[in-house]
Write a protein that holds these residues in place. Sequence first.
Motif, PDB file in Angstrom:
ATOM      1  N   ASP A   2       0.833  -1.202   0.000  1.00  0.00           N
ATOM      2  CA  ASP A   2       0.000   0.000   0.000  1.00  0.00           C
ATOM      3  C   ASP A   2       0.863   1.246   0.000  1.00  0.00           C
ATOM      4  OD1 ASP A   2      -2.383  -1.471   0.298  1.00  0.00           O
ATOM      5  OD2 ASP A   2      -2.076  -1.590   2.454  1.00  0.00           O
ATOM      6  N   ARG A   3       0.456   2.218  -0.811  1.00  0.00           N
ATOM      7  CA  ARG A   3       1.101   3.526  -0.742  1.00  0.00           C
ATOM      8  C   ARG A   3       0.133   4.549  -1.286  1.00  0.00           C
ATOM      9  NH1 ARG A   3       5.694   3.614  -5.460  1.00  0.00           N
ATOM     10  NH2 ARG A   3       4.285   2.894  -7.052  1.00  0.00           N
ATOM     11  N   LEU A   4       0.175   5.706  -0.689  1.00  0.00           N
ATOM     12  CA  LEU A   4      -0.695   6.799  -1.091  1.00  0.00           C
ATOM     13  C   LEU A   4      -0.030   7.548  -2.240  1.00  0.00           C
ATOM     14  CD1 LEU A   4      -3.237   8.495  -0.546  1.00  0.00           C
ATOM     15  CD2 LEU A   4      -1.847   9.840   1.047  1.00  0.00           C
ATOM     16  N   LEU A   5      -0.764   7.695  -3.337  1.00  0.00           N
ATOM     17  CA  LEU A   5      -0.266   8.441  -4.493  1.00  0.00           C
ATOM     18  C   LEU A   5      -1.062   9.726  -4.652  1.00  0.00           C
ATOM     19  CD1 LEU A   5       0.063   5.534  -7.085  1.00  0.00           C
ATOM     20  CD2 LEU A   5       1.882   6.558  -5.703  1.00  0.00           C
ATOM     21  N   LEU A   6      -0.378  10.789  -5.011  1.00  0.00           N
ATOM     22  CA  LEU A   6      -1.008  12.081  -5.286  1.00  0.00           C
ATOM     23  C   LEU A   6      -0.745  12.445  -6.737  1.00  0.00           C
ATOM     24  CD1 LEU A   6       0.109  14.032  -2.090  1.00  0.00           C
ATOM     25  CD2 LEU A   6      -2.102  12.952  -2.530  1.00  0.00           C
ATOM     26  N   ARG A   7      -1.537  13.373  -7.246  1.00  0.00           N
ATOM     27  CA  ARG A   7      -1.313  13.889  -8.601  1.00  0.00           C
ATOM     28  C   ARG A   7      -0.374  15.086  -8.502  1.00  0.00           C
ATOM     29  NH1 ARG A   7      -4.943  11.598 -12.289  1.00  0.00           N
ATOM     30  NH2 ARG A   7      -3.184  12.101 -13.604  1.00  0.00           N
ATOM     31  N   ARG A   8       0.555  15.201  -9.463  1.00  0.00           N
ATOM     32  CA  ARG A   8       1.515  16.308  -9.478  1.00  0.00           C
ATOM     33  C   ARG A   8       1.628  16.856 -10.888  1.00  0.00           C
ATOM     34  NH1 ARG A   8       7.901  16.253  -8.342  1.00  0.00           N
ATOM     35  NH2 ARG A   8       8.133  18.468  -7.985  1.00  0.00           N
ATOM     36  N   CYS A   9       1.579  18.178 -11.004  1.00  0.00           N
ATOM     37  CA  CYS A   9       1.693  18.832 -12.304  1.00  0.00           C
ATOM     38  C   CYS A   9       3.156  19.149 -12.597  1.00  0.00           C
ATOM     39  CB  CYS A   9       0.842  20.110 -12.329  1.00  0.00           C
ATOM     40  SG  CYS A   9       1.535  21.462 -11.353  1.00  0.00           S
ATOM     41  N   PRO A  10       3.488  19.537 -13.829  1.00  0.00           N
ATOM     42  CA  PRO A  10       4.884  19.867 -14.172  1.00  0.00           C
ATOM     43  C   PRO A  10       5.464  21.021 -13.344  1.00  0.00           C
ATOM     44  CG  PRO A  10       3.631  19.490 -16.175  1.00  0.00           C
ATOM     45  CD  PRO A  10       2.641  19.500 -15.033  1.00  0.00           C
ATOM     46  N   ALA A  11       4.596  21.902 -12.813  1.00  0.00           N
ATOM     47  CA  ALA A  11       5.085  23.014 -11.992  1.00  0.00           C
ATOM     48  C   ALA A  11       5.416  22.569 -10.566  1.00  0.00           C
ATOM     49  CB  ALA A  11       4.048  24.139 -11.955  1.00  0.00           C
ATOM     50  N   GLY A  12       5.080  21.315 -10.221  1.00  0.00           N
ATOM     51  CA  GLY A  12       5.426  20.790  -8.905  1.00  0.00           C
ATOM     52  C   GLY A  12       4.330  20.872  -7.867  1.00  0.00           C
ATOM     53  N   HIS A  13       3.133  21.303  -8.255  1.00  0.00           N
ATOM     54  CA  HIS A  13       2.016  21.366  -7.314  1.00  0.00           C
ATOM     55  C   HIS A  13       1.419  19.976  -7.113  1.00  0.00           C
ATOM     56  CE1 HIS A  13       1.641  25.437  -9.471  1.00  0.00           C
ATOM     57  NE2 HIS A  13       2.255  25.667  -8.310  1.00  0.00           N
ATOM     58  N   TYR A  14       1.097  19.644  -5.879  1.00  0.00           N
ATOM     59  CA  TYR A  14       0.446  18.373  -5.566  1.00  0.00           C
ATOM     60  C   TYR A  14      -1.052  18.580  -5.425  1.00  0.00           C
ATOM     61  CZ  TYR A  14       4.897  16.096  -4.637  1.00  0.00           C
ATOM     62  OH  TYR A  14       6.153  15.556  -4.756  1.00  0.00           O
ATOM     63  N   SER A  15      -1.820  17.596  -5.876  1.00  0.00           N
ATOM     64  CA  SER A  15      -3.273  17.614  -5.777  1.00  0.00           C
ATOM     65  C   SER A  15      -3.760  16.250  -5.286  1.00  0.00           C
ATOM     66  CB  SER A  15      -3.925  17.915  -7.131  1.00  0.00           C
ATOM     67  OG  SER A  15      -3.540  19.182  -7.614  1.00  0.00           O
ATOM     68  N   ARG A  16      -5.018  16.212  -4.872  1.00  0.00           N
ATOM     69  CA  ARG A  16      -5.637  14.957  -4.434  1.00  0.00           C
ATOM     70  C   ARG A  16      -5.626  13.930  -5.564  1.00  0.00           C
ATOM     71  NH1 ARG A  16      -9.438  18.536  -4.068  1.00  0.00           N
ATOM     72  NH2 ARG A  16     -10.819  17.256  -5.343  1.00  0.00           N
ATOM     73  N   PRO A  17      -5.766  12.651  -5.228  1.00  0.00           N
ATOM     74  CA  PRO A  17      -5.756  11.612  -6.263  1.00  0.00           C
ATOM     75  C   PRO A  17      -6.937  11.673  -7.225  1.00  0.00           C
ATOM     76  CG  PRO A  17      -5.380  10.659  -4.096  1.00  0.00           C
ATOM     77  CD  PRO A  17      -5.739  12.092  -3.885  1.00  0.00           C
ATOM     78  N   ASP A  18      -8.036  12.286  -6.835  1.00  0.00           N
ATOM     79  CA  ASP A  18      -9.252  12.247  -7.650  1.00  0.00           C
ATOM     80  C   ASP A  18      -9.397  13.410  -8.631  1.00  0.00           C
ATOM     81  OD1 ASP A  18      -9.568  13.915  -5.369  1.00  0.00           O
ATOM     82  OD2 ASP A  18     -11.727  13.845  -5.571  1.00  0.00           O
ATOM     83  N   VAL A  19      -8.414  14.291  -8.742  1.00  0.00           N
ATOM     84  CA  VAL A  19      -8.551  15.459  -9.622  1.00  0.00           C
ATOM     85  C   VAL A  19      -8.111  15.146 -11.050  1.00  0.00           C
ATOM     86  CG1 VAL A  19      -8.234  17.073  -7.705  1.00  0.00           C
ATOM     87  CG2 VAL A  19      -6.283  16.439  -9.117  1.00  0.00           C
ATOM     88  N   LEU A  20      -8.651  15.909 -11.995  1.00  0.00           N
ATOM     89  CA  LEU A  20      -8.280  15.781 -13.410  1.00  0.00           C
ATOM     90  C   LEU A  20      -7.362  16.908 -13.863  1.00  0.00           C
ATOM     91  CD1 LEU A  20     -11.720  14.682 -14.869  1.00  0.00           C
ATOM     92  CD2 LEU A  20      -9.774  13.258 -14.225  1.00  0.00           C
ATOM     93  N   ALA A  21      -7.246  17.952 -13.032  1.00  0.00           N
ATOM     94  CA  ALA A  21      -6.365  19.082 -13.326  1.00  0.00           C
ATOM     95  C   ALA A  21      -5.799  19.607 -12.011  1.00  0.00           C
ATOM     96  CB  ALA A  21      -7.128  20.184 -14.052  1.00  0.00           C
ATOM     97  N   CYS A  22      -4.653  20.244 -12.085  1.00  0.00           N
ATOM     98  CA  CYS A  22      -3.989  20.792 -10.902  1.00  0.00           C
ATOM     99  C   CYS A  22      -4.903  21.773 -10.179  1.00  0.00           C
ATOM    100  CB  CYS A  22      -2.695  21.483 -11.320  1.00  0.00           C
ATOM    101  SG  CYS A  22      -1.850  22.323  -9.960  1.00  0.00           S
TER     102      CYS A  22
END
Length: 101
Positions: A2-22
Motif C-alpha cells: 500500500d502507498r498513497l499516491l497524489l497527482r503532481r503537475c509539471p510546476a510541482g504542485h500536488y493535488s488529491r488523487p481524484d482530480v483531473l487538473a492541478c
Amino acid sequence: MDRLLLRRCPAGHYSRPDVLACDICRDADLSWQPASGRGKVISLAVDHDADTTVVVAELDEGPWLVTRLDGPAVARGDAVVVSFAHPEEGEAYPIVTAAPS
C-alpha cells in the motif's frame, strides 16, 4: 504494498488523487507521485452512534485528505500518518492514525 499516491503537475504542485487538473494552476498534465503519508489534523467530526471519527488531514505535500481515524483520539493540529484499511469486501482505502511521538 500500500502507498498513497497524489497527482503532481509539471510546476510541482500536488493535488488529491481524484482530480483531473492541478488545483493551483489547472494544468491537466498530471503524473502520479508517492506521498510521504504524513500530515496534521485540520478538522474532525465524531459520530458517537457509529463510534467513528472522520478526519480532515492536511498532508505534508499540501492536499487535504478526508478519511476515517483508526486508533486513539486526535485533536486539531495533531500529527497523523496514513495507512490503509482492507475490508473483507471492497477496495482498500486510506485511514489515519496518530503519529508516533
